[in-house]
Motif scaffolding. Structure first.
Motif, short mmCIF file in Angstrom:
data_model
loop_
_atom_site.label_atom_id
_atom_site.label_comp_id
_atom_site.label_asym_id
_atom_site.label_seq_id
_atom_site.Cartn_x
_atom_site.Cartn_y
_atom_site.Cartn_z
N GLU A 199 0.82 -1.21 0.00
CA GLU A 199 0.00 0.00 0.00
C GLU A 199 0.86 1.26 0.00
OE1 GLU A 199 -3.66 -1.25 2.33
OE2 GLU A 199 -3.12 0.71 3.17
N ALA A 200 1.89 1.26 0.86
CA ALA A 200 2.78 2.43 0.93
C ALA A 200 3.50 2.63 -0.40
CB ALA A 200 3.79 2.25 2.07
N LYS A 201 3.85 1.50 -1.05
CA LYS A 201 4.54 1.57 -2.35
C LYS A 201 3.61 2.19 -3.38
CE LYS A 201 7.26 -1.76 -5.10
NZ LYS A 201 7.58 -3.20 -5.18
N ARG A 202 2.36 1.73 -3.38
CA ARG A 202 1.40 2.22 -4.37
C ARG A 202 1.11 3.71 -4.17
NH1 ARG A 202 -2.27 -1.42 -3.31
NH2 ARG A 202 -3.56 0.01 -2.13
N THR A 203 0.94 4.11 -2.91
CA THR A 203 0.60 5.52 -2.65
C THR A 203 1.84 6.37 -2.41
OG1 THR A 203 0.34 4.98 -0.31
CG2 THR A 203 -1.63 4.89 -1.66
N ARG A 204 3.02 5.78 -2.61
CA ARG A 204 4.29 6.51 -2.44
C ARG A 204 4.37 7.20 -1.08
NH1 ARG A 204 6.92 7.34 -7.32
NH2 ARG A 204 5.82 6.41 -9.08
N THR A 205 3.91 6.50 -0.06
CA THR A 205 3.96 7.05 1.30
C THR A 205 5.24 6.57 1.99
OG1 THR A 205 1.61 6.61 1.31
CG2 THR A 205 2.56 7.36 3.39
N ARG A 206 5.84 7.46 2.79
CA ARG A 206 7.00 7.09 3.59
C ARG A 206 6.56 6.20 4.75
NH1 ARG A 206 9.02 9.68 7.36
NH2 ARG A 206 11.17 9.28 7.96
N LEU A 207 7.36 5.20 5.09
CA LEU A 207 7.03 4.33 6.22
C LEU A 207 7.77 4.84 7.46
CD1 LEU A 207 7.22 1.09 4.15
CD2 LEU A 207 5.24 1.72 5.53
N PRO A 208 7.06 5.48 8.39
CA PRO A 208 7.74 6.08 9.54
C PRO A 208 8.35 5.02 10.45
CG PRO A 208 5.36 6.20 9.82
CD PRO A 208 5.60 5.66 8.45
N GLY A 209 9.56 5.29 10.92
CA GLY A 209 10.22 4.36 11.84
C GLY A 209 11.25 3.48 11.17
N PHE A 210 11.43 3.67 9.85
CA PHE A 210 12.44 2.90 9.13
C PHE A 210 13.43 3.86 8.46
CE2 PHE A 210 8.87 0.19 9.68
CZ PHE A 210 9.40 -1.06 9.94
N GLY A 211 14.73 3.54 8.55
CA GLY A 211 15.77 4.37 7.92
C GLY A 211 16.33 5.39 8.89
N HIS A 212 17.61 5.75 8.73
CA HIS A 212 18.26 6.73 9.60
C HIS A 212 19.36 7.41 8.83
CE1 HIS A 212 20.38 8.50 13.02
NE2 HIS A 212 19.29 8.31 13.71
N ARG A 213 19.53 8.72 9.05
CA ARG A 213 20.51 9.43 8.24
C ARG A 213 21.95 9.11 8.66
NH1 ARG A 213 21.35 15.49 10.25
NH2 ARG A 213 21.13 15.12 12.46
N VAL A 214 22.18 8.72 9.89
CA VAL A 214 23.55 8.40 10.31
C VAL A 214 23.83 6.90 10.19
CG1 VAL A 214 25.24 8.44 12.18
CG2 VAL A 214 23.70 10.39 11.85
N HIS A 215 22.95 6.08 10.74
CA HIS A 215 23.16 4.64 10.74
C HIS A 215 22.52 4.05 9.49
CE1 HIS A 215 24.33 5.22 14.88
NE2 HIS A 215 23.21 5.89 15.06
N SER A 216 23.28 3.97 8.37
CA SER A 216 22.65 3.55 7.12
C SER A 216 22.33 2.05 7.13
CB SER A 216 23.53 3.90 5.93
OG SER A 216 24.77 3.26 6.10
N THR A 217 23.09 1.27 7.87
CA THR A 217 22.76 -0.15 7.88
C THR A 217 21.82 -0.48 9.03
OG1 THR A 217 24.82 -0.51 9.05
CG2 THR A 217 24.82 -0.92 6.67
N ILE A 218 22.33 -0.38 10.24
CA ILE A 218 21.45 -0.71 11.37
C ILE A 218 21.81 0.14 12.56
CG2 ILE A 218 22.87 -2.58 12.36
CD1 ILE A 218 19.96 -4.00 12.57
#
Lengths: 250, 250, 250, 250
Positions: free
Chosen positions: C134-153
């Motif tokens: 659904e997020a892919k279809r509506t191009r919505t960001r998924l909050p709580g995933f991704g970080h600008r400093v820790h690119s892996t984990i």
């Protein structure tokens, strides 16, 4: 709860009056600057007073995106895009005695110089000399003199200078500082202080006027941050110089 | 750190320019209201535009000590006498979509009505009727209409009304609301929105202008709180209606 | 004024009770973390819940002086030395959906996934796959995933992971994102969101807990700025790229 | 821009350390209270110190929705529903010397009493008597004594009292005030001050700890305002007592 009392605004279902003036009439005829004067005084300004108020508010509104208050507002806007008022408030919070707030201290300095001159029958030059000698002896900073960017003279100061006792005493202080300490020009906070004294405003207005004027600039800075920049764009480089990593929780 | 970029102020040791205008010249000739327009636009206002800006800023500056933003500033000043900027910032923080912030939403409403009229070749009345029907169907609130104090009409609204497409569409919306829902007058936020559209300003200015104007009032309210009232004078009466006292930590 | 009602604290001349618990007893036996839980819930935490709350509050308290909230607090402290609370408030104002506030959005995402799984009898993996599609279809960001400093984990995430449905669904979302979009690890906001769901707290606590924890860090940052640095030390480099100087007020 | 330096947190892509402690280890083993101590000190607390810190933070967290900081946060939340951080910040801004901030002044008072006793070889009683006589002569308020709600004794004070020189001197001051002025009990700010002295923390922590603890309460108050109350519900009753309506703009 006790009813609050106020002498500023009388607002009811069919009227709003500011210090007795109908707000509709003010909206038709007064300028925003007139209203700012009226809110902090007990009457509307004369044309000459309005001109000085406009010059002061224009002079402090914005000093570039890197000024502490502007930079703070933009940093807040960078992390929090839900509230324009939050970003502006963050900028306002950066204003204090060190940034924009010297006006209040300088108003007290000038007012005490004027008192001294009147009470003791001194010339302004003599009263200023006494004040500078005292600051020298007690190693006190003289608020309203000196600027970190404009080391010689702040170009905004001269525009404010018209004739009034506050301004004459500020110039006398500037001369006494040059003779007795070293050349430290009156800055924009100090020039404001002198003019505000001549306008009959209390010393707290030295800070308040800076805030009122600067909020216009903060508003534009925050608008630019929202419209030109990505959220979270700002990264401040930091170097850690504290204790090294600890082993085993020691 | 990356250098920040800005198109608002260029400040150096010997010059300060606001959108290309020398600040000294502005201090001599412009009003504060001119500068507020310039900071948020790309040029100075015409005399008619300046008059509208003044009317708006005067209209929103203060609505009485009991208005949420003013009351908040005074509460903060009551507990914290170390920082005028803290009290003013607290007042600013109370401004949001619900208090003073409807202007931005109403600007979007009017702008989308204008777009619809132009794109589909509709009259303003027809575009307004469509917008109201849509809001009715989706049970959406129409920002900029209705006021908790002025149930019939806000006396400040009429003053702002001159001729412009934004204002014409706002009036068409007001008529469509009266016919299709019930009489809900345009409020001061909505009137501002219509005028700001006609002045060519972006929708965020709907909130920002309210903040810039209101800060003048907050400043006066905080000055009065500091000078007329004791610290910690304000006690809000509270009734606890939660769980009863617990025994033995249960 | 109307009396306010509250179910949090009952304070009188001889007692203070928080949700029915005597504050003296709490001062003797509870930890600050217990109290934070109690204030936002309706009971004290179990030992396992307390451990999770402590881990979360410790995990968000400070992420370095260059983090937007910390940098903002220090900038405000640099200009305004009259009010520690002003500097801390400026830091708090930088916290929003973009910085520290993703937790609330992620709590809503996880909660709706749990609802969907329960309502439609789906596995968590299937519910997560639907949400990601659904997020892919509506191009919505998924909050709580991704970080600008820790690119892996983000190293803080794993510590929070114990067993609970919220956490299981967050992991299912992470797997679905990896398969259907690209590997974007759950970040600290998302991990908090999952744990807070399992603790039975409402989604606004996703932001509030970050604020409560971060204020501890802001307090230390402001203390360091006051004690190690000169006022007005911070200069942000700015490049003006707007209209060139104007001639004759044009 | 110059790189900033800090001794608090070292944050990189693969590690976050607080004063040398790995944050992951802290998340697993430390309490939030441990971290608050560590952030403002240079080491983790002993179990006895942790207990005192917990008691203090619990003691100041919330004093009812009508306390100035809590009321301010709720007023801000009443007008602005777009930003939880704005409402919490508004509450923080209400904290100053008059509300919650007496701790810093009292820490200076106790520290100077301890210095005097050690330097001049005085008993704590004699040092306290000198301090009270001095305050009497100079008509200075003694920060940390007296409370507007608890006129006899604040029930939270006794819980904090264990053995330490700071606390012994605070009790000596209380006795000297009773003998030389009138009975004014040590209040919660003063008790905190005494304990913080004994914990080896600098005097600014007297205010900071109040802020850190109170933010937990503000968070709960704002959550309750958002979830139980309508926007703009709060109306403060105001009586205008300024100049009467003016005729013809006079």
């Amino acid at each position: 709860m006790d009813t609050w009392r106020t002498a500023i605004v009388d607002a009811g279902p069919t009227h709003i009056r500011v210090r007795g003036h109908d707000v509709l009439e003010l909206m038709r005829q007064a300028t925003f600057t007139d209203l700012i004067f009226l809110l902090h005084h007990d009457r509307l300004p004369s044309p000459a007073e309005r001109r000085l108020m406009d010059a002061m508010l224009v002079g402090v509104a914005d000093h570039g995106a890197g000024a502490p208050s502007c930079a703070t507002a933009r940093l807040a806007a960078s992390g929090n895009r839900q509230s324009l008022s939050a970003a502006i408030a963050a900028g306002v919070l950066t204003i204090g005695d060190e940034h924009g707030g010297a006006g209040s201290g300088c108003m007290e300095l000038i007012a005490s110089g004027l008192d001294r001159a009147r009470r003791d029958g001194l010339s302004f030059d003599a009263a200023a000399a006494q004040a500078v000698d005292e600051a020298k002896r007690t190693r006190t900073r003289l608020p309203g003199f000196g600027h970190r960017v404009h080391s010689t003279i702040d170009p905004r100061v001269d525009v404010l200078f018209t004739l009034g006792d506050g301004i004459r005493l500020a110039r006398a202080l500037e001369a006494a500082i040059r003779e007795r300490l070293k050349p430290i020009p009156l800055n924009i906070d100090g020039a404001l202080a002198a003019v505000l004294i001549d306008l009959g405003l209390p010393s707290m207005v030295g800070k308040l006027l800076f805030i009122v004027g600067r909020v216009a600039g903060l508003s534009a800075e925050v608008l630019e941050e929202y419209t030109r920049e990505q959220p979270m764009r700002i990264k401040i480089p930091v170097k850690y110089d504290g204790v090294p990593p600890r082993q085993n929780g020691q």
